[in-house]
Design a protein around this motif. Structure first.
Motif, PDB file in Angstrom:
ATOM      1  N   PRO A 215      -3.773  10.073   5.677  1.00 15.26           N
ATOM      2  CA  PRO A 215      -4.770   9.213   5.014  1.00 15.26           C
ATOM      3  C   PRO A 215      -5.629   8.472   6.023  1.00 15.26           C
ATOM      4  CG  PRO A 215      -2.641   8.997   3.938  1.00 15.26           C
ATOM      5  CD  PRO A 215      -2.416   9.828   5.164  1.00 15.26           C
ATOM      6  N   VAL A 216      -6.922   8.356   5.709  1.00 18.08           N
ATOM      7  CA  VAL A 216      -7.868   7.744   6.635  1.00 18.08           C
ATOM      8  C   VAL A 216      -7.505   6.288   6.908  1.00 18.08           C
ATOM      9  CG1 VAL A 216      -9.472   7.034   4.812  1.00 18.08           C
ATOM     10  CG2 VAL A 216     -10.332   7.464   7.123  1.00 18.08           C
ATOM     11  N   GLU A 217      -6.824   5.626   5.982  1.00 18.05           N
ATOM     12  CA  GLU A 217      -6.423   4.236   6.192  1.00 18.05           C
ATOM     13  C   GLU A 217      -5.507   4.085   7.402  1.00 18.05           C
ATOM     14  OE1 GLU A 217      -7.038   4.640   1.694  1.00 18.05           O
ATOM     15  OE2 GLU A 217      -6.245   5.852   3.339  1.00 18.05           O
ATOM     16  N   LEU A 218      -4.806   5.170   7.755  1.00 21.11           N
ATOM     17  CA  LEU A 218      -3.846   5.121   8.861  1.00 21.11           C
ATOM     18  C   LEU A 218      -4.440   5.599  10.185  1.00 21.11           C
ATOM     19  CD1 LEU A 218      -0.783   6.543   6.907  1.00 21.11           C
ATOM     20  CD2 LEU A 218      -1.283   4.150   7.392  1.00 21.11           C
ATOM     21  N   THR A 219      -5.629   6.189  10.133  1.00 15.47           N
ATOM     22  CA  THR A 219      -6.285   6.655  11.362  1.00 15.47           C
ATOM     23  C   THR A 219      -7.535   5.860  11.706  1.00 15.47           C
ATOM     24  OG1 THR A 219      -7.564   8.318  10.141  1.00 15.47           O
ATOM     25  CG2 THR A 219      -5.434   9.015  11.028  1.00 15.47           C
ATOM     26  N   SER A 220      -7.958   4.970  10.816  1.00 15.07           N
ATOM     27  CA  SER A 220      -9.203   4.219  11.033  1.00 15.07           C
ATOM     28  C   SER A 220      -9.087   3.190  12.154  1.00 15.07           C
ATOM     29  CB  SER A 220      -9.617   3.523   9.733  1.00 15.07           C
ATOM     30  OG  SER A 220      -8.618   2.611   9.316  1.00 15.07           O
ATOM     31  N   TRP A 221      -7.877   2.927  12.648  1.00 14.26           N
ATOM     32  CA  TRP A 221      -7.701   1.956  13.737  1.00 14.26           C
ATOM     33  C   TRP A 221      -8.484   2.360  14.984  1.00 14.26           C
ATOM     34  CZ3 TRP A 221      -5.538   3.771  18.269  1.00 14.26           C
ATOM     35  CH2 TRP A 221      -4.858   4.997  18.194  1.00 14.26           C
TER      36      TRP A 221
ATOM     37  N   THR B  39      -5.527  -5.234   7.759  1.00 13.91           N
ATOM     38  CA  THR B  39      -6.651  -4.542   7.115  1.00 13.91           C
ATOM     39  C   THR B  39      -6.742  -4.996   5.658  1.00 13.91           C
ATOM     40  OG1 THR B  39      -5.433  -2.636   6.227  1.00 13.91           O
ATOM     41  CG2 THR B  39      -6.064  -2.552   8.554  1.00 13.91           C
TER      42      THR B  39
ATOM     43  N   ASN C  29      -5.915  -3.346   3.249  1.00 10.63           N
ATOM     44  CA  ASN C  29      -4.732  -2.808   2.580  1.00 10.63           C
ATOM     45  C   ASN C  29      -3.432  -3.387   3.144  1.00 10.63           C
ATOM     46  OD1 ASN C  29      -5.961  -0.739   0.767  1.00 10.63           O
ATOM     47  ND2 ASN C  29      -6.698   0.075   2.713  1.00 10.63           N
TER      48      ASN C  29
ATOM     49  N   LEU D  14      -1.104  -1.996   8.339  1.00 12.57           N
ATOM     50  CA  LEU D  14      -0.691  -0.595   8.223  1.00 12.57           C
ATOM     51  C   LEU D  14      -0.393   0.002   9.592  1.00 12.57           C
ATOM     52  CD1 LEU D  14      -3.248   0.725   5.574  1.00 12.57           C
ATOM     53  CD2 LEU D  14      -0.989  -0.293   5.213  1.00 12.57           C
TER      54      LEU D  14
ATOM     55  N   TRP E 121       0.840  -1.201   0.000  1.00 14.40           N
ATOM     56  CA  TRP E 121       0.000   0.000   0.000  1.00 14.40           C
ATOM     57  C   TRP E 121       0.878   1.255   0.000  1.00 14.40           C
ATOM     58  CZ3 TRP E 121      -0.679   3.971   3.649  1.00 14.40           C
ATOM     59  CH2 TRP E 121      -1.788   4.803   3.436  1.00 14.40           C
ATOM     60  N   GLN E 122       0.649   2.127  -0.967  1.00 12.33           N
ATOM     61  CA  GLN E 122       1.418   3.363  -1.128  1.00 12.33           C
ATOM     62  C   GLN E 122       2.924   3.077  -1.194  1.00 12.33           C
ATOM     63  OE1 GLN E 122       0.175   6.323  -1.760  1.00 12.33           O
ATOM     64  NE2 GLN E 122      -1.963   5.701  -1.505  1.00 12.33           N
TER      65      GLN E 122
END
Length: 457
Positions: A442-448, A385, A387, A390, A113-114
């Motif tokens: 990015p929301v992918e990194l704060t959604s935890w 996740t 992705n 993360l 991812w990224q």
């Protein structure tokens, strides 16, 4: 009311002394660069402001990347002080004992991812560290310097043998979508054995990443911190705001002890973040202790590894440090709470029993190498996740408790890919801290945090 020259900034303790003497000093509850710059530009006189102060907890990959980018992102006009806290010092945790193999792919050669952005930003920081150490360019001169003084970055690529038919098919398919800046080349047995003599290839095929690199983690972190200090000197000599950077070899036992001293605290403690009472058992992280063995080739054996040989990724990886020097890893001891880098004789023996057969299956000559020592670290493994696994980023004021004078940020859970992630994510965290804007992450990194809340319902 005390009025000072616009370029005059007072430390927090000096402002308190002014107040005790009966003077009135206007201090915003939370100073951001935006607030300071607006005040700075709005009047020829300036109310005394304490310097912008940040605390970075941890001096590993995450902590030093954040430190570098805070220095780069903060407005030059402001007086800035960054205090880095690490009880052991630079690279004292898991970062300093990592394997150092750097590429942007999963074990199946799929781009992470990224991965492209992470790869690019990581290479930038490696160049920053090498420049601080006096390395000019990534060419033969650098390789000569590697031999003389020990390398920071070893540029010989990384090789991954195909170990079964399913693995071979997946690697072939995913290699077609590799980055141009980090190619994956399918190679045959002859080519592979020219790179690494006597390499065993069960399916006569391997995958070579010529641009992938191997770093020496401790040297890299030390020179990155040197680069941070050099940047401080450069910014101070520019004639704008004073910049300060201090390393404190001490542990922080509670986050609240820093409240009132700093505008923001960035927690980059890896697995040790769970030792803070405010975060204990509140982060979705698992711990995993890994042991890495240091092996050397005895002087009476001539068949050394050629200088051009890449490092090797397989069931056990081999990070080549020189013709007669390599590191082998790694073990995975889940749920370990042993944070010591020291490896006992028993633990080392167990690690060798596990790793040597795996390494020898790919490189039979490993049976001739002798054990020269071992080191260990605790990885902070994040949840899986869609992705991938993360890291955990974001503001954690809600976990620490409401605080009017400080903002707390987390940069953790880098797992086994801290080296790849640290450059880009350190930049994102620094930008979020300076602007007080979590939405830059990015929301992918704060959604935890949302997942954590749902788990407790």
């Amino acid at each position: 009311m005390v009025v000072l020259h616009p370029r005059r900034f007072l430390p927090y303790r000096e402002l308190k002394q002014f107040e005790l003497l009966g003077f009135s000093c206007q201090i915003p509850h939370r100073l951001t660069p935006t607030v300071l710059m607006a005040s700075y530009a709005g009047s020829s006189t300036f109310l005394p402001q304490r310097p912008l102060r940040y605390a970075v907890l941890g001096a590993g990959f995450a902590g030093l990347s954040v430190t570098w980018h805070l220095l780069k992102c903060s407005p030059r006009e402001l007086h800035l002080r960054i205090d880095v806290y690490d009880e052991i010092g630079i690279g004292g945790g898991a970062s300093g004992v990592s394997g150092g193999l750097l590429h942007p792919y999963s074990p199946k050669a799929k781009l992470l991812w990224q991965g492209e952005e992470c790869w690019k930003e990581c290479l930038k920081l490696l160049s920053v560290a090498e420049a601080a150490a006096g390395y000019k360019e990534c060419n033969w001169e650098v390789q000569e310097s590697e031999r003389r003084s020990g390398f920071i970055v070893r540029r010989r690529g990384i090789l991954r043998p195909a170990t079964n038919m399913k693995n071979l098919s997946l690697l072939n398919d995913n290699a077609k979508n590799c980055l141009g800046s980090c190619r994956i080349e399918p190679i045959d047995k002859d080519y592979a054995q020219n790179l690494v003599p006597n390499l065993c290839l069960p399916f006569n095929s391997a995958f070579y990443m010529p641009e992938a690199v191997n770093i020496h983690p401790q040297r890299y972190l030390e020179t990155l911190f040197l680069a941070c200090n050099n940047l401080v000197e450069e910014l101070c000599s520019s004639g704008f705001g004073v910049k300060e950077l201090c390393l404190h070899k001490k542990s922080v036992t509670t986050l609240l002890e820093l409240s009132g001293e700093y505008d923001a605290v960035v927690i980059c403690l890896g697995a040790k973040a769970d030792l803070l009472p405010e975060l204990s058992r509140r982060l979705p992280l698992r711990t995993c202790r890994g042991v890495i063995a240091h092996l050397q080739l005895p002087q009476n054996i001539r068949e050394e590894i050629p200088d051009h040989s890449p490092s090797i990724l397989s069931d056990a990886w081999l990070a080549i440090h020189g013709p007669r020097d390599l590191h082998m890893g790694s073990t995975w001891e889940w749920k370990s709470r042993n944070y010591s880098p020291v490896v006992s004789k028993e633990e080392a023996h167990k690690a060798l029993e596990e790793l040597l057969p795996k390494a020898s299956a790919i490189l039979p000559s490993m049976k001739d190498w002798t054990f020269a020592g071992a080191k260990a670290g605790i990885r902070a493994m994040p949840p899986l996740t869609l992705n991938g696994s993360l890291p955990l980023l974001g503001c954690v004021d809600d976990l620490v408790g409401k605080c009017q004078t400080c903002k707390y940020w987390l940069f953790g859970g880098l797992g086994s890919r801290g080296l790849l992630y640290h450059g880009w994510l350190g930049k994102l965290v620094a930008q979020a801290v300076v602007s007080c804007r979590e939405d830059l992450i990015p929301v992918e990194l704060t959604s935890w945090r949302k997942l954590k809340q749902e788990a407790h319902k």
